[in-house]
Scaffold this active site. Structure first.
Site, short mmCIF file in Angstrom:
data_model
loop_
_atom_site.label_atom_id
_atom_site.label_comp_id
_atom_site.label_asym_id
_atom_site.label_seq_id
_atom_site.Cartn_x
_atom_site.Cartn_y
_atom_site.Cartn_z
N CYS A 178 2.16 -1.97 4.21
CA CYS A 178 2.10 -1.25 2.93
C CYS A 178 2.03 -2.16 1.71
CB CYS A 178 3.27 -0.29 2.85
SG CYS A 178 3.40 0.68 4.36
N HIS A 225 7.71 0.92 -5.65
CA HIS A 225 7.10 1.21 -4.35
C HIS A 225 7.49 2.62 -3.93
CE1 HIS A 225 5.11 0.32 -0.63
NE2 HIS A 225 6.21 0.46 0.09
N HIS A 277 2.24 8.40 0.60
CA HIS A 277 2.25 6.96 0.86
C HIS A 277 0.85 6.52 1.26
CE1 HIS A 277 3.31 3.03 1.67
NE2 HIS A 277 4.47 3.20 2.28
#
Lengths: 332, 379
Positions: free
Chosen positions: B141, B269, B306
């Site tokens: 990620c 994040h 996400h």
């Protein structure tokens, strides 16, 4: 900018005053291979399969996928041989200075395909094991190496097709030159299993090879096996080899792309060696296998070898020159 | 001032918009991209919602979606930078969490043929843009911010004057499936930093920027990159380590020559998982100290889901747009901030007139791969 200009600029200016990136260790997880010189013999049908537990102990291996286990074995072998690691004292340098890169194309395909197929078969996720979670992300190999050996520098998984192994070396060298790391462990791995075999269309290497590269001002007396030139990438074979410096001096050995399917010959005098011969599909491990074999050739007197990955059917062609270490300058 | 690199063009798409502008407008308006899932067989799963891209013609299940998203985002970024759609000799660095693993799944189900040359993105980039220096980094990620750090190193070395950096991901059924199994009560919404957050929800999309050593002759820039720092926890396969995250934030500040009190905006994040949000907030609190009340913060995943490898650059592009328009998009569904983030000024509605100039962008991934970028906007 063309690859040729790129090279000229690289020669002229190194960030941080770094002159060279050098190879100080190679390691293997390949059946029957103990030394770099053993690779060219191909797979020894009589050799036992690599047993990760015998190299690493059983602890912590249980839920690792096959590629990760192989990569850990090769990583340890290279770290030990380079002198960066020993069983008693662990790592000899600051862990924040050690980068890890891994190269693989077929790496976690088995985990992904099995979970997807299982869900389809079952019509649900009831039988999916949460333990598999990390294995569904392709960087599992690279992250696990860092965790196992406590290596806290930059950590990156390269999945870039035929040139992937040499590309990973390029980014390792980039980090060494920019100062983001002083030492880098670069591992190539391709596992053989039903999934990787079916996807790649044939037997797969089923092994790993690891190469330790360092800034030449950070080797602290560790033995230098070779000096790495710039890794260049181009759509054209001749441009890639020339830009890497492959035609500068009379390189006698050309480590050719997997399968040696090139029609054009840019180094007509050189001995052509396909390191995948006798191993099956080497894919993302090919470039690192070439560097390992290259160190064996340098050790027996060859002054430089050229390694090339990728062919006309791939997205590009990458090349690098590995030269014998210059003799140490005389220091008072 | 430290060195800085020109961001000459941007491109993005996700479940909340097909361009960077559309995404930003929808984020500011609080429009989420969460919808009933369509890419997978709904009855196999407990969760029924995803932040999928609305490419109707593509459902159900076609291969190569992550590649398609990527080509779209890069095309947008080149047009935005006023560059031709030709990338011969220009490095293209792509961060991805799951590369074309969705195509592998379709093959495993017997629906497509295997294509080793399209597991990574270089083949399609060569066909579309004539690109020959392409690199697919599969780094969970934080992948696109990791790629960004390499772009800086390339520009800094003098090897190149222009680099394209991108991120892309499409949702894989294996990742969705294992999350569905792990999150036995599926989160109804992604609620970053809320005490009642229940986990993450996957999204998809792509993001791309053109980064240059110097601005183009036109002089037009979208903003400036001031510095990027990267590291690795070497701690746990999925759980973050706050000490290591704090370290990478400090390194980014140092690379950009900024102090915490000079950071005006933070794109967190914020994945909505217990582990990420606590770890990230702990690290932020540690580094910012009393200055943690200074920057306005937001976590866009509450609306985009996400977006994995694309998420770092998604956040970076939204940060630049925020600065340019002096608007900060809200973090949805945040009612009760977790104690460790109690002092954070997280925007829960659109903030106007904050006048941010310097923004921090966080990206953390599986395997403890951390990356933080500092950008400076233009207005």
């Amino acid at each position: 900018m063309t690859a040729v200009q790129e090279r000229a600029e690289q020669d002229g200016s190194g960030q941080d005053g770094v002159r060279q990136v050098v190879v100080t260790g190679v390691g293997f997880a390949l059946p029957g291979v103990d030394e770099p010189g053993d690779v060219e013999r191909g797979r020894d049908a009589a050799a036992d399969a690599v047993d990760p537990a015998a190299h690493l102990g059983k602890k912590g291996l249980r839920y690792k996928d096959h590629a990760t286990r192989l990569a850990l074995v090769a990583a340890k072998d290279a770290l030990v041989r380079s002198g960066l690691w020993d069983e008693t004292n662990g790592l000899a340098v600051d862990p924040r200075d050690v980068a890890v890169l891994a190269s693989s194309n077929l790496g976690n395909l088995d985990s992904v395909a099995e979970v997807a197929a299982l869900i389809g078969r079952e019509g649900g996720t009831r039988l999916v094991s949460p333990i598999a979670t990390p294995n569904l992300s392709s960087n599992v190999v690279c992250a696990d190496i860092a965790i196992r050996f406590g290596l806290r520098g930059p950590n990156m998984m390269v999945c870039n097709g035929a040139t992937s192994g040499l590309d990973a070396l390029r980014w390792a060298a980039t980090w060494l030159r920019s100062g983001r790391a002083r030492h880098a462990l670069v591992v190539g791995v391709e596992p053989d299993n039903d999934v990787s075999r079916a996807f790649a269309g044939g037997q797969v290497l089923d092994g790993a090879v690891a190469v330790v590269v360092e800034r030449d001002d950070s080797t602290a007396g560790r033995t230098v096996l070779g000096e790495l030139g710039p890794v260049t990438r181009s759509g054209r074979l001749d441009q890639s080899v020339t830009a890497a410096g492959g035609t500068d001096d009379a390189s006698r050995v050309w480590l050719v792309p997997e399968g040696d399917g090139m029609s054009s010959v840019v180094l007509p005098e050189a001995e052509r060696v396909d390191v995948s011969r006798g191993w099956g599909r080497t894919s993302g491990a090919h470039g690192l296998l070439q560097i390992a074999v290259g160190t064996a050739r340098l050790a027996t007197g060859t002054s430089s070898v050229v390694a090339t990955c990728g062919g006309p059917a791939d997205d590009a062609i990458a090349s690098v020159v590995l030269r014998a270490p210059r003799s140490e300058p005389c220091q008072a | 001032m430290s060195k800085r690199w020109a961001i000459a063009g941007v491109g993005a798409l996700s479940s909340v918009g097909r361009t960077a502008e559309e995404m930003f407008d929808n984020l500011c308006a609080g429009r989420t991209g969460l919808r009933t899932l369509r890419g997978f067989t709904a009855e196999w799963y407990t969760a029924q919602h995803l932040h999928e891209i609305d490419d109707l013609d593509a459902y159900p299940d076609v291969e190569g979606r992550a590649t398609r998203f990527l080509l779209d985002a890069i095309g947008q970024a080149l047009a935005d930078a006023g560059m031709p759609q030709d990338l011969a000799g220009v490095p293209v660095l792509i961060g991805t969490g799951l590369r074309e693993l969705r195509s592998v799944e379709l093959w495993a189900r017997g629906q497509t043929k295997p294509d080793e040359r399209r597991l990574h993105f270089g083949t399609a980039l060569r066909e579309r843009f004539g690109a020959d220096d392409t690199h697919t980094f599969s780094n969970a990620c934080s992948a696109s911010l990791y790629a960004l750090s390499l772009a800086v190193d390339l520009l800094d070395s003098g090897e190149h004057d222009t680099v394209v950096v991108a991120g892309t991901d499409s949702i894989t059924e294996s990742m969705f499936g294992v999350l569905d199994r792990l999150q036995s009560v599926p989160p109804e919404r992604l609620r970053p930093f809320d005490v009642n957050r229940k986990g993450t929800i996957l999204g998809e999309g792509a993001s791309a920027i053109v980064l240059r050593r110097e601005p183009a002759e036109s002089g037009r820039v979208r903003g400036w990159l001031r510095g990027v720092a990267i590291n690795c926890d070497a701690f746990h396969a999925t759980a973050p380590e706050p000490g290591s995250i704090a370290e990478v934030i400090r390194s980014a500040h140092s690379a950009a020559a900024v102090r915490p009190d000079q950071v005006d905006l933070v794109l967190l994040h914020g994945t909505g998982t217990m582990a990420n949000d606590t770890g990230e907030a702990t690290a932020m609190a540690e580094v910012f100290g009393t200055e943690v009340k200074h920057p306005v913060m937001t976590a866009m995943k509450s609306m985009t889901g996400h977006t994995s490898g694309a998420s770092g650059l998604h956040s970076l592009i939204m940060a630049l747009t925020s600065i340019a328009q002096d608007r900060v998009s809200p973090t949805l569904h945040l009612e009760d901030q977790i104690p460790v983030a109690a002092d954070f000024r997280i925007a829960t509605r659109e903030h106007l007139g904050e006048g941010p100039v310097v923004a921090q962008v966080n990206g953390f991934g599986f395997g403890g791969v951390n990356a933080v970028a500092i950008v400076e906007g233009t207005r």
